[in-house]
Design a protein around this motif. Structure first.
Motif, mmCIF file in Angstrom:
data_model
loop_
_atom_site.group_PDB
_atom_site.id
_atom_site.type_symbol
_atom_site.label_atom_id
_atom_site.label_comp_id
_atom_site.label_asym_id
_atom_site.label_seq_id
_atom_site.Cartn_x
_atom_site.Cartn_y
_atom_site.Cartn_z
ATOM 1 N N UNK A 149 -7.076 16.795 14.267
ATOM 2 C CA UNK A 149 -8.050 15.898 13.654
ATOM 3 C C UNK A 149 -9.402 16.579 13.513
ATOM 4 N N UNK A 150 -9.437 17.883 13.683
ATOM 5 C CA UNK A 150 -10.718 18.595 13.603
ATOM 6 C C UNK A 150 -10.872 19.251 12.234
ATOM 7 N N UNK A 151 -12.107 19.643 11.947
ATOM 8 C CA UNK A 151 -12.365 20.540 10.833
ATOM 9 C C UNK A 151 -12.167 19.936 9.466
ATOM 10 N N UNK A 152 -11.823 20.781 8.508
ATOM 11 C CA UNK A 152 -11.836 20.408 7.093
ATOM 12 C C UNK A 152 -10.778 19.356 6.772
ATOM 13 N N UNK A 153 -9.615 19.418 7.458
ATOM 14 C CA UNK A 153 -8.592 18.412 7.196
ATOM 15 C C UNK A 153 -9.130 17.016 7.453
ATOM 16 N N UNK A 154 -9.795 16.909 8.589
ATOM 17 C CA UNK A 154 -10.314 15.612 8.988
ATOM 18 C C UNK A 154 -11.331 15.103 7.967
ATOM 19 N N UNK A 155 -12.183 16.022 7.497
ATOM 20 C CA UNK A 155 -13.181 15.643 6.491
ATOM 21 C C UNK A 155 -12.497 15.156 5.227
ATOM 22 N N UNK A 156 -11.464 15.882 4.830
ATOM 23 C CA UNK A 156 -10.716 15.511 3.620
ATOM 24 C C UNK A 156 -10.060 14.145 3.798
ATOM 25 N N UNK A 157 -9.441 13.957 4.973
ATOM 26 C CA UNK A 157 -8.752 12.686 5.226
ATOM 27 C C UNK A 157 -9.742 11.539 5.223
ATOM 28 N N UNK A 158 -10.902 11.757 5.851
ATOM 29 C CA UNK A 158 -11.873 10.678 5.951
ATOM 30 C C UNK A 158 -12.394 10.267 4.582
ATOM 31 N N UNK A 159 -12.788 11.258 3.771
ATOM 32 C CA UNK A 159 -13.345 10.883 2.462
ATOM 33 C C UNK A 159 -12.256 10.321 1.556
ATOM 34 N N UNK A 160 -11.050 10.876 1.646
ATOM 35 C CA UNK A 160 -9.953 10.367 0.826
ATOM 36 C C UNK A 160 -9.632 8.923 1.164
ATOM 37 N N UNK A 161 -9.515 8.641 2.460
ATOM 38 C CA UNK A 161 -9.175 7.290 2.885
ATOM 39 C C UNK A 161 -10.322 6.336 2.575
ATOM 40 N N UNK A 162 -11.554 6.838 2.699
ATOM 41 C CA UNK A 162 -12.706 5.988 2.391
ATOM 42 C C UNK A 162 -12.660 5.559 0.919
ATOM 43 N N UNK A 163 -12.381 6.526 0.038
ATOM 44 C CA UNK A 163 -12.325 6.216 -1.397
ATOM 45 C C UNK A 163 -11.228 5.192 -1.674
ATOM 46 N N UNK A 164 -10.082 5.394 -1.047
ATOM 47 C CA UNK A 164 -8.954 4.482 -1.274
ATOM 48 C C UNK A 164 -9.284 3.066 -0.797
ATOM 49 N N UNK A 165 -9.847 2.982 0.410
ATOM 50 C CA UNK A 165 -10.196 1.673 0.964
ATOM 51 C C UNK A 165 -11.235 0.988 0.080
ATOM 52 N N UNK A 166 -12.178 1.784 -0.432
ATOM 53 C CA UNK A 166 -13.215 1.220 -1.302
ATOM 54 C C UNK A 166 -12.591 0.624 -2.563
ATOM 55 N N UNK A 167 -11.737 1.417 -3.223
ATOM 56 C CA UNK A 167 -11.096 0.946 -4.457
ATOM 57 C C UNK A 167 -10.233 -0.281 -4.169
ATOM 58 N N UNK A 168 -9.536 -0.271 -3.020
ATOM 59 C CA UNK A 168 -8.629 -1.372 -2.691
ATOM 60 C C UNK A 168 -9.381 -2.653 -2.311
ATOM 61 N N UNK A 169 -10.595 -2.489 -1.775
ATOM 62 C CA UNK A 169 -11.356 -3.667 -1.348
ATOM 63 C C UNK A 169 -12.221 -4.234 -2.459
ATOM 64 N N UNK A 170 -12.627 -3.388 -3.414
ATOM 65 C CA UNK A 170 -13.554 -3.837 -4.458
ATOM 66 C C UNK A 170 -13.122 -5.116 -5.161
ATOM 67 N N UNK A 171 -11.852 -5.234 -5.596
ATOM 68 C CA UNK A 171 -11.469 -6.477 -6.282
ATOM 69 C C UNK A 171 -11.732 -7.713 -5.439
ATOM 70 N N UNK A 172 -11.366 -7.659 -4.153
ATOM 71 C CA UNK A 172 -11.558 -8.822 -3.286
ATOM 72 C C UNK A 172 -13.043 -9.071 -3.043
ATOM 73 N N UNK A 173 -13.811 -7.993 -2.862
ATOM 74 C CA UNK A 173 -15.260 -8.152 -2.679
ATOM 75 C C UNK A 173 -15.868 -8.810 -3.915
ATOM 76 N N UNK A 174 -15.409 -8.371 -5.087
ATOM 77 C CA UNK A 174 -15.894 -8.964 -6.327
ATOM 78 C C UNK A 174 -15.647 -10.461 -6.374
ATOM 79 N N UNK A 175 -14.452 -10.859 -5.919
ATOM 80 C CA UNK A 175 -14.126 -12.287 -5.909
ATOM 81 C C UNK A 175 -15.051 -13.040 -4.958
ATOM 82 N N UNK A 176 -15.229 -12.474 -3.772
ATOM 83 C CA UNK A 176 -16.044 -13.134 -2.757
ATOM 84 C C UNK A 176 -17.487 -13.277 -3.241
ATOM 85 N N UNK A 177 -18.045 -12.192 -3.782
ATOM 86 C CA UNK A 177 -19.430 -12.230 -4.271
ATOM 87 C C UNK A 177 -19.555 -13.242 -5.408
ATOM 88 N N UNK A 178 -18.627 -13.181 -6.356
ATOM 89 C CA UNK A 178 -18.686 -14.091 -7.510
ATOM 90 C C UNK A 178 -18.679 -15.545 -7.086
#
Lengths: 331, 304
Positions: free
Chosen positions: B26-55
């Motif tokens: 979990x160290x080094x560049x792999x971890x950085x890649x995993x973190x940013x990749x998963x962050x992007x995915x979670x963001x895209x996956x949550x945006x629709x629901x967040x949009x509904x909640x905000x609206x």
């Protein structure tokens, strides 16, 4: 509203109490009257209600629907129908809507399982490298859409696909980005036949990727660590470890996940019905065309669409039975 | 891998402190890649629901004038009014409050009724000898994938003759029927894997099958019963097609929403609040009982 609640309580009491009474009575009768092999008869008593329900709601209707496809459309509870042979089948086969429905269904069955599995696999692999707290948190968020109904998801995604004339402010996120960032003309994503199918499929991928992730994540965690270590000691890169060590060991789970999603999208209805407005602009699928025919009272024609669905599920039925037999042999 | 092997794998995963083997550490560049990749995915996956909640908190005029992502510029106009209004808004002859109650009334009996019936059958299939046991069980395995569309025409014919077309009773029975193959399959997998010695020793002590079932099997099977219950509850709560075709004593949550979408434009501000209200129950069930739900999913991943 109060009356409705009372009825629900009565139903639960009668349903559970009635089921209990049924089994208790059956059991007591076996004790009282069955002299020879009472436990065999008792087993029958235990199994019979479940058999009856499945027989009534799935097995009998399967054959009854097939039978009704050979009768004319104007049948109301069997009255006024006439035997028409294969007429309903030839009518469906000469209808352009059938072929576009079938084609769209095939697109769904190819793209949705592929993308859901690919994204679910990516999420499983990436989250696995996070600290447990963050792994659980991020996985929960990807999995969350699983709890949302297809109709609810259609409302959610309307906020993504909304279209407004260029003179007005865009209320859909996709057009917000397209117009605001790229300076394009707003696009009616759900009306353009070139990609509206895919716009609808994206909703299903959004809903199902979490399911794929959970199963694949479990499978990845059960890959023995020594096989990974051995590969790394031999100088394999992480990408090689993934493709050559992990993927082959979780291949069977990938197949299970893909087939489960495949069977689900084979019958896709809600999203096309609500977000696709009943299959407008060329988005119709088999289950929607079935519903249209059913609503028009064309039971013969509607039945033919059900037969098409059944034919598409038969390979999976055989697969399930074979898998079950193998499992039993291992017991 | 068999369905039960998947089940075992999922159970392993449930154990929080399962030894992690980290792909490449979990160290080094792999971890950085995993973190940013998963962050992007979670963001895209949550945006629709967040949009509904905000609206759902934006005023009627704001909803039609601009996208939800511009919310920061009109924070002062945020309101609970949509939630208050939608509960008494009528669509298809029901208010959302009524549709919400109807959904409960459909979902709870449709979940509870099949459980006992399935558990008895699962016990018999696992621990009792009778001729044709495997053949009969294969009927259930095959029925897992039968598309429920087969049922509508024949069952509505029967319901029409019996006089329960469109009623709560009709929908309860139909859901019980559609859920039965999965219930029996899932419970048999679980009950069949209980240790043989436990059942044998109870028999030696003189317990009857009926006693073994109630005093031994049911208490031991609570996890499996719970996972089926959650699965079936979410399925019936979120169901649209069965309610659309078989139910006409008012609207349920999904058919209500579908009706409200039909009047889109006028009711855009109510629609988001309504959708969110109907989503609360499954989301609460889901988050509080996620563990059981996951097991139900994995064990039932052959369902059609």
């Amino acid at each position: 509203m109060g009356a409705v609640l009372v009825r629900a309580v009565v139903a639960i009491t009668l349903g559970v109490g009635g089921a209990y009474a049924l089994f208790w009575l059956g059991n007591a009768l076996v004790d009282r009257f069955a002299k020879k092999d009472p436990d065999k008869i008792r087993a029958g008593v235990f199994v019979a209600p479940a058999m009856f329900v499945v027989g009534l709601f799935l097995v009998f209707p399967l054959f009854e629907t097939i039978r009704l496809t050979f009768y004319s459309n104007n049948q109301v509870r069997g009255e006024g129908r006439a035997f028409v042979g294969l007429d309903n089948y030839t009518a469906v086969l000469s209808d352009q809507v059938f072929f576009s429905s079938l084609w769209n269904n095939i697109l769904w069955m190819i793209f949705v399982p592929s993308f859901a599995v690919a994204i679910g696999l990516a999420a499983a692999v990436l989250s696995d490298k996070l600290k447990p707290r963050w792994e659980n948190f991020s996985k929960s968020l990807v999995f969350l859409p699983m709890a949302i109904s297809f109709v609810g998801a259609s409302v959610v995604w309307q906020l993504i696909y909304n279209w407004r004339p260029p003179s007005e402010g865009q209320t859909g996120l996709l057009n917000g980005i397209w117009v605001g960032v790229f300076g394009g003309d707003p696009i009616a994503w759900l009306d353009r036949t070139a990609f509206n199918d895919f716009a609808l499929m994206a909703v299903m991928v959004w809903l199902q990727a979490g399911f794929a992730m959970v199963l694949l994540s479990a499978a990845i965690k059960s890959v023995p660590e020594d096989t990974l270590e051995a590969a790394r000691i031999d100088g394999a890169s992480e990408i090689q470890v993934f493709w050559r060590i992990i993927v082959p060991q979780i291949a069977s789970t990938i197949v299970v996940v893909a087939t489960t999603i495949l069977i689900l999208v084979l019958k896709v209805f809600d999203i096309v019905s609500v977000l696709g407005r009943g299959g407008q602009f060329g988005t119709e699928v088999i289950a929607n065309t079935f519903y249209t025919q059913f609503e028009s009272g064309n039971y013969g024609t509607a039945g033919v669409y059900v037969v098409v669905l059944v034919l598409m599920t038969i390979p999976f039925m055989i697969l399930n039975i074979r898998r079950f037999r193998e499992q039993e042999a291992m017991r | 891998m068999s369905a039960s092997a998947v089940d075992t794998a999922a159970r392993d995963q449930e154990q929080k402190n399962v030894a992690k083997f980290g792909l490449g550490g979990t160290e080094g560049s792999h971890s950085w890649f995993a973190r940013s990749g998963m962050f992007a995915l979670v963001l895209v996956w949550s945006l629709p629901t967040i949009g509904l909640l905000v609206s759902s908190f934006r005023s009627q005029s704001a909803v039609v004038a601009s996208g939800w992502w511009t919310v920061l510029s009109d924070l002062g106009t945020l309101t609970f009014q949509n939630y208050a209004d939608v509960l008494s808004e009528t669509a298809g002859g029901s208010t959302l409050a009524e549709a919400f109650v109807n959904t409960f009334v459909v979902a709870v009996p449709a979940t509870v009724i099949p459980i006992l019936i399935a558990a008895f059958a699962a016990y018999a299939f696992s621990w009792m000898e009778f001729p044709g046991r495997e053949t009969l069980f294969i009927v259930f395995v095959a029925a897992l994938v039968i598309p429920l569309q087969v049922a509508f025409i024949p069952i509505l014919n029967i319901y029409g003759s019996v006089g329960i077309a469109g009623s709560f009773l009709g929908v309860w029975l139909a859901h019980a029927g559609f859920g039965m193959p999965l219930a029996v399959y899932l419970l048999r997998n679980y009950i069949g894997s209980l240790p043989r010695e436990v059942i044998e020793s109870a028999k030696i002590d003189g317990a009857s099958h009926f006693q073994i079932f109630w005093q031994l099997i049911i208490p031991l099977s609570v996890p499996a019963l719970a996972s089926f219950a959650i699965f079936q509850f979410l399925w019936t709560w979120n169901d649209f097609l069965v309610a659309l075709i078989m139910f006409n004593e008012g609207q349920v949550a999904t058919t209500y929403l579908a009706q409200l979408i039909g009047s889109f434009g006028q009711q855009a501000h109510l629609l988001t609040a309504g959708a969110f209200i109907t989503m609360t129950v499954p989301i609460i069930v889901f988050f509080s009982l996620q563990r059981y739900f996951v097991r139900g999913l994995t064990a039932g991943s052959v369902k059609g």
